[in-house]
Design an enzyme around this catalytic site. Structure first.
Site, PDB file in Angstrom:
ATOM      1  N   ASN A 135       0.836  -1.193   0.000  1.00 33.32           N
ATOM      2  CA  ASN A 135       0.000   0.000   0.000  1.00 33.32           C
ATOM      3  C   ASN A 135       0.876   1.251   0.000  1.00 33.32           C
ATOM      4  O   ASN A 135       1.972   1.266   0.563  1.00 33.32           O
ATOM      5  CB  ASN A 135      -0.880   0.007   1.257  1.00 33.32           C
ATOM      6  CG  ASN A 135      -1.810   1.212   1.312  1.00 33.32           C
ATOM      7  OD1 ASN A 135      -2.418   1.580   0.306  1.00 33.32           O
ATOM      8  ND2 ASN A 135      -1.925   1.829   2.477  1.00 33.32           N
TER       9      ASN A 135
ATOM     10  N   HIS B 274       0.826   5.109   1.230  1.00 30.85           N
ATOM     11  CA  HIS B 274       0.079   5.968   2.157  1.00 30.85           C
ATOM     12  C   HIS B 274       0.751   7.343   2.237  1.00 30.85           C
ATOM     13  O   HIS B 274       1.966   7.433   2.410  1.00 30.85           O
ATOM     14  CB  HIS B 274       0.027   5.324   3.544  1.00 30.85           C
ATOM     15  CG  HIS B 274      -0.803   6.132   4.505  1.00 30.85           C
ATOM     16  ND1 HIS B 274      -2.179   6.144   4.441  1.00 30.85           N
ATOM     17  CD2 HIS B 274      -0.456   6.966   5.502  1.00 30.85           C
ATOM     18  CE1 HIS B 274      -2.642   6.971   5.370  1.00 30.85           C
ATOM     19  NE2 HIS B 274      -1.616   7.478   6.037  1.00 30.85           N
TER      20      HIS B 274
ATOM     21  N   SER C 219       4.669   6.720   2.748  1.00 28.73           N
ATOM     22  CA  SER C 219       5.163   5.414   3.180  1.00 28.73           C
ATOM     23  C   SER C 219       4.633   4.351   2.231  1.00 28.73           C
ATOM     24  O   SER C 219       3.492   4.430   1.784  1.00 28.73           O
ATOM     25  CB  SER C 219       4.674   5.085   4.598  1.00 28.73           C
ATOM     26  OG  SER C 219       5.087   6.083   5.507  1.00 28.73           O
TER      27      SER C 219
ATOM     28  N   ASP D 186      -3.063   0.639   7.743  1.00 26.06           N
ATOM     29  CA  ASP D 186      -1.827   1.415   7.568  1.00 26.06           C
ATOM     30  C   ASP D 186      -0.748   1.067   8.600  1.00 26.06           C
ATOM     31  O   ASP D 186       0.011   1.947   9.034  1.00 26.06           O
ATOM     32  CB  ASP D 186      -2.134   2.929   7.623  1.00 26.06           C
ATOM     33  CG  ASP D 186      -3.104   3.361   6.539  1.00 26.06           C
ATOM     34  OD1 ASP D 186      -3.083   2.759   5.453  1.00 26.06           O
ATOM     35  OD2 ASP D 186      -3.890   4.301   6.777  1.00 26.06           O
TER      36      ASP D 186
HETATM   37  C1  GAR Z   1      -2.051   9.125  -3.259  1.00 28.00           C
HETATM   38  O1  GAR Z   1      -1.481  10.325  -2.807  1.00 28.00           O
HETATM   39  C2  GAR Z   1      -1.955   8.053  -2.177  1.00 28.00           C
HETATM   40  O2  GAR Z   1      -0.855   8.215  -1.335  1.00 28.00           O
HETATM   41  C3  GAR Z   1      -3.236   8.243  -1.420  1.00 28.00           C
HETATM   42  O3  GAR Z   1      -4.199   8.588  -2.382  1.00 28.00           O
HETATM   43  C4  GAR Z   1      -3.568   9.287  -3.449  1.00 28.00           C
HETATM   44  C5  GAR Z   1      -4.059   8.680  -4.742  1.00 28.00           C
HETATM   45  O4  GAR Z   1      -3.660   9.452  -5.832  1.00 28.00           O
HETATM   46  N1  GAR Z   1      -3.595   7.030  -0.728  1.00 28.00           N
HETATM   47  C6  GAR Z   1      -4.293   7.017   0.393  1.00 28.00           C
HETATM   48  O5  GAR Z   1      -4.714   8.009   0.934  1.00 28.00           O
HETATM   49  C7  GAR Z   1      -4.543   5.631   0.948  1.00 28.00           C
HETATM   50  N2  GAR Z   1      -5.065   5.712   2.257  1.00 28.00           N
HETATM   51  P1  GAR Z   1      -3.796   8.871  -7.313  1.00 28.00           P
HETATM   52  O6  GAR Z   1      -5.224   8.301  -7.439  1.00 28.00           O
HETATM   53  O7  GAR Z   1      -3.626  10.089  -8.183  1.00 28.00           O
HETATM   54  O8  GAR Z   1      -2.759   7.840  -7.518  1.00 28.00           O
END
Ligand code: GAR
Length: 214
Positions: free
Chosen positions: A107, A109, A136, A145
């Site tokens: 994952n 995060h 992370s 997480d």
């Molecule tokens: C990313 O920044 C990722 O780290 C976060 O969502 C965004 C997705 O962006 N993930 C989380 O918050 C997971 N809990 P994307 O759809 O443009 O790749």
């Protein structure tokens, strides 16, 4: 070559960075499917533009979390997936599926875990006037997480940064680091052994892989 599934819920900019890296052979693996739990996610269009199989598993159509997880598992099994990549996937997966894929599911995060698990990490960083923020990459366990951390990327928080500024810079570090880590996992240079992340590429790298904003 390792078979990869990418799970998304939204824009899919990380999916695009990973797909690009696969096509440019910077990742020694093949994306067999992209699964979105949100039918309107822009990431589905990105997946299609790369000619990838896009599968929608709409969580709102399932009565229980278990039934939703079973359908995800069904798709992963159908494509004989080796590595499951959660790239902006915003559903919590249950114990059964996280146990089954333990060591094979990672994952991304947007925080320096164990700081700020869960949602709204950029807002929390600003609220607490943190000097640093980051991302992370970790193996997924049944606890949200909280699985073993593989890599972290760090950015500095400037005085006048807004949530949008942070999101932009977090994305830029994610797009660089995530494909690299996925490639190292595909090549078995990074793996999980007895709940400990092992790095076999470099003797000096026996700890969390770290990356700093240039
Ligand atoms: C990313 O920044 C990722 O780290 C976060 O969502 C965004 C997705 O962006 N993930 C989380 O918050 C997971 N809990 P994307 O759809 O443009 O790749």
């Amino acid at each position: 070559m390792k078979k990869i599934a990418i799970l998304i819920s939204g824009s899919g900019s990380n999916l695009e960075a990973i797909a690009k890296a696969c096509f440019e052979q910077r990742i020694d693996g093949q994306i067999k499917c992209v699964i979105s739990n949100v039918p309107s996610a822009f990431g589905i269009q990105r997946a299609k533009s790369f000619g990838l199989n896009a599968v929608i598993v709409d969580h709102s159509l399932f009565k229980t979390r278990d039934e939703f997880d079973n359908e995800i598992d069904h798709v992963l099994s159908k494509y004989k997936i080796d590595i499951v990549v959660l790239a902006g996937f915003m559903r919590i997966l249950g114990k059964k599926i996280t146990k089954k894929y333990y060591g094979k599911m990672i994952n991304l995060h947007p925080s320096l875990l164990p700081l700020y698990p869960g949602l709204d990490t950029h807002a929390k960083v600003l609220q607490n006037r943190d000097k640093n923020h980051g991302i992370s990459i970790h193996y997924v366990s049944s606890e949200l997480d909280a699985g073993p951390i593989i890599a972290q990327g760090c950015i500095s928080v400037n005085k006048n940064d807004t949530k949008n500024d942070l999101e932009k810079r977090i994305h830029s570090i994610e797009h660089k680091l995530f494909p690299k880590i996925i490639n190292d996992i595909c090549n078995e240079k990074i793996y999980l052994e007895d709940n400990v992340v092992k790095f076999s590429m470099d003797k000096s790298m026996q700890k969390i892989y770290e990356y700093y904003e240039e």
